[in-house]
Scaffold this motif. Structure first.
Motif, PDB file in Angstrom:
ATOM      1  N   ILE A  19     -15.702 -15.713  34.948  1.00 11.45           N
ATOM      2  CA  ILE A  19     -15.885 -14.254  35.020  1.00 11.45           C
ATOM      3  C   ILE A  19     -15.876 -13.742  36.461  1.00 11.45           C
ATOM      4  CG2 ILE A  19     -17.166 -14.122  32.839  1.00 11.45           C
ATOM      5  CD1 ILE A  19     -19.759 -13.932  34.560  1.00 11.45           C
ATOM      6  N   LYS A  74     -18.759 -13.654  47.245  1.00 11.46           N
ATOM      7  CA  LYS A  74     -18.063 -14.611  46.385  1.00 11.46           C
ATOM      8  C   LYS A  74     -18.488 -14.515  44.927  1.00 11.46           C
ATOM      9  CE  LYS A  74     -19.366 -19.017  46.027  1.00 11.46           C
ATOM     10  NZ  LYS A  74     -20.363 -19.030  44.968  1.00 11.46           N
ATOM     11  N   GLU A  78     -17.053 -22.763  39.508  1.00 12.13           N
ATOM     12  CA  GLU A  78     -17.320 -23.776  38.482  1.00 12.13           C
ATOM     13  C   GLU A  78     -17.503 -25.138  39.168  1.00 12.13           C
ATOM     14  OE1 GLU A  78     -14.387 -23.341  35.303  1.00 12.13           O
ATOM     15  OE2 GLU A  78     -14.452 -25.523  35.216  1.00 12.13           O
ATOM     16  N   ARG A  93     -22.682 -23.386  51.272  1.00 13.16           N
ATOM     17  CA  ARG A  93     -24.001 -23.075  51.852  1.00 13.16           C
ATOM     18  C   ARG A  93     -24.306 -24.006  53.013  1.00 13.16           C
ATOM     19  NH1 ARG A  93     -26.922 -23.207  46.176  1.00 13.16           N
ATOM     20  NH2 ARG A  93     -25.648 -21.613  45.234  1.00 13.16           N
ATOM     21  N   LEU A 250     -29.767 -13.128  33.949  1.00 19.25           N
ATOM     22  CA  LEU A 250     -28.714 -13.430  34.909  1.00 19.25           C
ATOM     23  C   LEU A 250     -27.746 -12.271  35.163  1.00 19.25           C
ATOM     24  CD1 LEU A 250     -27.851 -17.103  33.919  1.00 19.25           C
ATOM     25  CD2 LEU A 250     -29.017 -16.288  35.969  1.00 19.25           C
ATOM     26  N   GLU A 266     -23.661 -13.795  46.797  1.00 20.67           N
ATOM     27  CA  GLU A 266     -23.175 -14.189  45.459  1.00 20.67           C
ATOM     28  C   GLU A 266     -24.239 -13.853  44.414  1.00 20.67           C
ATOM     29  OE1 GLU A 266     -22.815 -18.467  45.084  1.00 20.67           O
ATOM     30  OE2 GLU A 266     -24.556 -18.775  46.365  1.00 20.67           O
ATOM     31  N   ALA A 267     -23.786 -13.587  43.189  1.00 21.24           N
ATOM     32  CA  ALA A 267     -24.741 -13.382  42.102  1.00 21.24           C
ATOM     33  C   ALA A 267     -25.363 -14.737  41.769  1.00 21.24           C
ATOM     34  CB  ALA A 267     -24.028 -12.811  40.888  1.00 21.24           C
ATOM     35  N   VAL A 268     -26.501 -14.702  41.083  1.00 22.99           N
ATOM     36  CA  VAL A 268     -27.162 -15.960  40.725  1.00 22.99           C
ATOM     37  C   VAL A 268     -26.397 -16.672  39.603  1.00 22.99           C
ATOM     38  CG1 VAL A 268     -29.279 -16.906  39.720  1.00 22.99           C
ATOM     39  CG2 VAL A 268     -29.421 -15.132  41.481  1.00 22.99           C
ATOM     40  N   SER A 271     -20.070 -19.107  36.188  1.00 20.93           N
ATOM     41  CA  SER A 271     -18.756 -18.573  35.820  1.00 20.93           C
ATOM     42  C   SER A 271     -18.646 -18.203  34.339  1.00 20.93           C
ATOM     43  CB  SER A 271     -17.683 -19.601  36.177  1.00 20.93           C
ATOM     44  OG  SER A 271     -17.952 -20.809  35.485  1.00 20.93           O
ATOM     45  N   ALA A 272     -19.727 -18.428  33.568  1.00 20.06           N
ATOM     46  CA  ALA A 272     -19.773 -18.075  32.130  1.00 20.06           C
ATOM     47  C   ALA A 272     -18.395 -18.154  31.472  1.00 20.06           C
ATOM     48  CB  ALA A 272     -20.397 -16.686  31.948  1.00 20.06           C
ATOM     49  N   PRO A 273     -17.791 -19.341  31.420  1.00 22.45           N
ATOM     50  CA  PRO A 273     -16.365 -19.440  31.027  1.00 22.45           C
ATOM     51  C   PRO A 273     -16.041 -18.815  29.673  1.00 22.45           C
ATOM     52  CG  PRO A 273     -17.413 -21.630  31.209  1.00 22.45           C
ATOM     53  CD  PRO A 273     -18.396 -20.631  31.739  1.00 22.45           C
ATOM     54  N   LYS A 274     -17.018 -18.793  28.760  1.00 22.21           N
ATOM     55  CA  LYS A 274     -16.661 -18.280  27.425  1.00 22.21           C
ATOM     56  C   LYS A 274     -16.340 -16.782  27.446  1.00 22.21           C
ATOM     57  CE  LYS A 274     -21.388 -17.652  25.677  1.00 22.21           C
ATOM     58  NZ  LYS A 274     -22.408 -18.094  24.781  1.00 22.21           N
TER      59      LYS A 274
END
Ligand code: NAP
Length: 486
Positions: A19, A74, A78, A93, A250, A266-268, A271-274
C-alpha cells in the motif's frame, strides 16, 4: 537540508511496497495542495530491490539521494521472510544513524476507541539503533543462543536530550524515562542514570522514572497521565505499538526517525499487501507523518494547515476509510485525500493544534571514547563453558585447574542462577556454564598473560565458548552478579 536551484526543499521519496505507493501519493498530493516548497527525488527500496538481487534492499542510488537531501519520506517496505535478507527499514535507520524514533499518539476526532474523550496526547521517544537491535547474536552451544544488549552512554545522552528538546519544542511539561533498570542494572540502568543527570539541564520540564512494565500497565490504565516517554529500543518498540492502539491503530500512527544528519519519516504500519492497489486503505498515518516532516523542514504553516484539515475531516466524519467504516462502505483512499485537500484552510472549533517550535537537535561529542575512566583494572574473567558434566563435577575440575594460578573460581551459574558452590536452588541446567574466576590478590590488576594462562589450562579439559573480562572502572565493578552470587 538541500535546496533546489528554485529554492525548494529537496526530499527523497521512497514509495515502498504494497500500500506504500498509495499512501505516499496521498501525502504528496496534500503537501502539493498547501503550496509548501517541497521537491521530491523519487528512489526505490524494498521488495523490488530484493528482487533485483540486492540483499540489503537499499540500492546505492537511494543511499546517495538520502545522503544528498538528508530527509526522506518513505512508504512501508516489505521484509521478505525466510530469504536471509535483513530488513531494508532497519538498514536505512542504521545507515544514517537515525537514533531517535518519535511516535506521537493523540486522540483523534471521530475515531471511537475505549479511551475516547480522555484526551490522550503523548509522544514515545524510542532509542532506535542500540540495545538488542545491534543484531549481535550467537549460538554459544548447539542449544543455547545469546543476543548482546549493547547500550552506550553516548546513545543514552543523545536520546534523553532529544526527548527533553522535543518536550520544549512541543510545549510539553513532563518526560518519563521508562526502563527495566531494576533487573538490567548496567544496560537499562545506564539510560536511567543518564536521564537523571541530564534532567538537571532541563529544570523547566518535570522528569520521573518509571519501570517499563508498570509503564505498559499505566498506558492501558491511565494513558492521559503521559506527555513524553523516553525509552530503550526494545521497550520502545513494544510500548509505541501499544500506544498506537490506544488511539485507533495503525491507520493513524505516524513516526519520525531522527538523526543529527538525516531524518526519515514513515508511518508505523507495514505494506498491508492484501490491500495493495485497491484504493481502500487509510492514508492518515502517512499524512500525519508528512506533518512531522514539514515541521522538521520548518514548514510550520503547511504542517498546521494539514493537521487542522485532518482534524476537521475526521470530526465531520463525512468520509471514512474502510478500516473505520467497514471495507464494504468505506471512502476510497483517493476520495478521502480529496476531502482533506478541500478542508485545507479550515480549523476545528474543538480540536486544537499545538504551537510547535523548531526542534533543537542535541549535539554531543562525536568522540568514540565518550567516557574515559581515570582508573581501571581487570579483576577477573568470566569463562563460558559448554559441558555435559554436572555443576559439582565441573566446579571441582575448574578448582583443580585454577589451583596455583593468580585466579580462583568464585562460582558457576547456569541460565543466570548460581549452581556452584551449591545453594540448594533447583535449577534445570543446560550444557552452558558461566564460570566466574576472580583475582586472588586484593590490589593490582590481572594481565592478559595471566588470563590466557588460565584459559590455556581450562581449554585442555573443557570446551570454552566465550570470554568476558571483569573490569573495575574508577573503583566501581563493571559487571553484575548472578542470582544467588554473594
Ligand atoms: P501491516 O502491513 O502493518 O498490516 C497489518 C494490518 O494492519 C493490516 O492487515 C490491516 O489490518 C492494518 N493496516 C495496516 N496499515 C493500514 C492502513 N494504512 N490502513 C488501514 N489498515 C491498515 O503489518 P504486516 O502484515 O505484519 O506486515 C506486512 C509487511 O510489511 C511485512 O513484509 C512487514 O515486514 C512489513 N512492515 C514494514 C514496516 C515498515 O516499512 N516500516 C513496518 C511494519 C511491517 P486488517 O487486516 O485488520 O484490515
Amino acid at each position: 537540508m538541500r535546496l533546489t536551484p528554485s529554492g525548494k526543499k529537496l526530499v527523497t521519496l521512497i514509495p515502498g511496497d504494497g500500500i506504500g505507493p498509495e499512501v505516499v501519493e496521498s501525502a504528496r498530493r496534500i503537501i502539493a495542495a498547501t503550496g509548501a516548497p517541497i521537491e521530491w527525488e523519487e528512489r526505490q527500496a524494498g521488495a523490488s530491490v530484493f528482487k533485483r538481487g540486492l540483499p540489503s534492499g537499499v540500492p546505492p542510488e537511494t543511499i546517495e539521494s538520502v545522503v544528498k537531501t538528508r530527509v526522506a519520506l518513505k512508504g512501508p517496505l516489505e521484509t521478505p521472510v525466510g530469504f536471509g535478507e535483513k530488513s531494508a527499514n532497519v538498514t536505512l535507520r542504521k545507515l544514517f544513524e537515525t537514533y531517535g524514533n518519535i511516535r506521537p499518539v493523540r486522540e483523534l476526532p471521530g475515531i471511537s476507541t475505549p479511551y475516547s474523550g480522555r484526551g490522550i496526547d503523548l509522544v514515545v521517544v524510542r532509542e532506535n539503533v542500540e540495545d538488542l537491535y545491534a543484531g549481535i547474536e550467537h549460538m554459544q552451544t548447539p542449544g543455547v543462543a545469546q543476543c548482546l544488549k549493547l547500550i552506550s552512554r553516548k546513545g543514552c545522552e543523545k536520546i534523553v536530550r532529544l526527548a527533553f528538546e522535543l518536550a520544549r519544542a512541543e510545549g510539553r511539561k513532563r518526560v518519563h524515562c521508562a526502563t527495566k533498570s531494576n533487573i538490567m542494572k548496567l544496560t537499562e540502568g545506564l539510560l536511567k542514570r543518564t536521564f537523571e543527570e541530564i534532567a538537571k539541564d532541563y529544570p523547566d520540564i518535570e522528569s520521573s522514572h518509571i519501570i517499563i512494565d508498570n509503564c505498559a500497565h499505566q498506558l492501558v490504565k491511565r494513558p492521559e497521565q503521559f506527555d513524553v516517554i523516553v525509552t530503550t529500543n526494545m521497550n520502545g518498540d513494544i510500548i509505541s505499538d501499544l500506544s498506537s492502539a490506544l488511539i485507533g491503530g495503525l491507520g493513524f500512527a505516524a513516526s519520525a526517525n531522527i538523526g543529527n544528519e538525516v531524518a526519515i519519516f514513515e508511518a508505523v504500519h507495514g505494506s498491508a499487501p492484501k490491500y495493495a492497489g485497491k484504493n481502500v486503505i487509510n492514508p492518515t498515518a502517512l499524512i500525519l507523518t508528512a506533518v512531522l516532516m514539514l515541521r522538521y523542514l520548518d514548514e510550520f504553516d503547511a504542517a498546521a494547515r494539514i493537521e487542522h484539515a485532518v482534524l476537521v475531516t475526521l470530526e465531520e466524519g463525512k468520509v471514512r476509510t474502510g478500516d473505520i467504516a467497514g471495507y464494504d462502505k468505506g471512502t476510497p483512499t483517493s476520495a478521502y485525500t480529496d476531502a482533506i485537500i478541500s478542508n485545507l484552510g479550515r480549523k476545528s472549533e474543538r480540536w486544537r493544534v499545538r504551537d510547535y517550535k523548531p526542534l533543537k537537535l542535541p549535539r554531543v561529542s562525536s568522540k568514540p571514547d565518550f567516557v574515559v575512566a581515570k582508573t581501571r583494572r581487570v579483576i577477573g574473567v568470566d569463562v563460558f563453558i559448554e559441558s555435559s558434566l554436572d555443576a559439582e563435577q565441573l566446579g571441582r575440575s575448574l578448582e583443580q585447574l585454577s589451583a596455583g594460578t593468580p585466579l580462583k573460581l568464585k562460582m558457576i551459574s547456569n541460565r543466570g542462577t548460581k549452581v556452584y558452590p551449591a545453594t540448594g536452588a533447583i535449577t534445570d541446567c543446560v550444557d552452558h556454564w558461566f564460570c566466574r574466576f576472580i583475582t586472588r590478590s586484593a590490589d593490582g590488576g590481572l594481565t592478559d598473560e595471566q588470563l590466557l594462562g588460565l584459559l590455556d589450562r581450562v581449554s585442555g579439559q573443557h570446551r570454552w565458548t566465550h570470554l568476558e573480562k571483569l573490569h573495575e572502572f574508577d573503583g566501581q565493578p563493571g559487571f553484575t552478579k548472578s542470582q544467588g552470587e554473594d
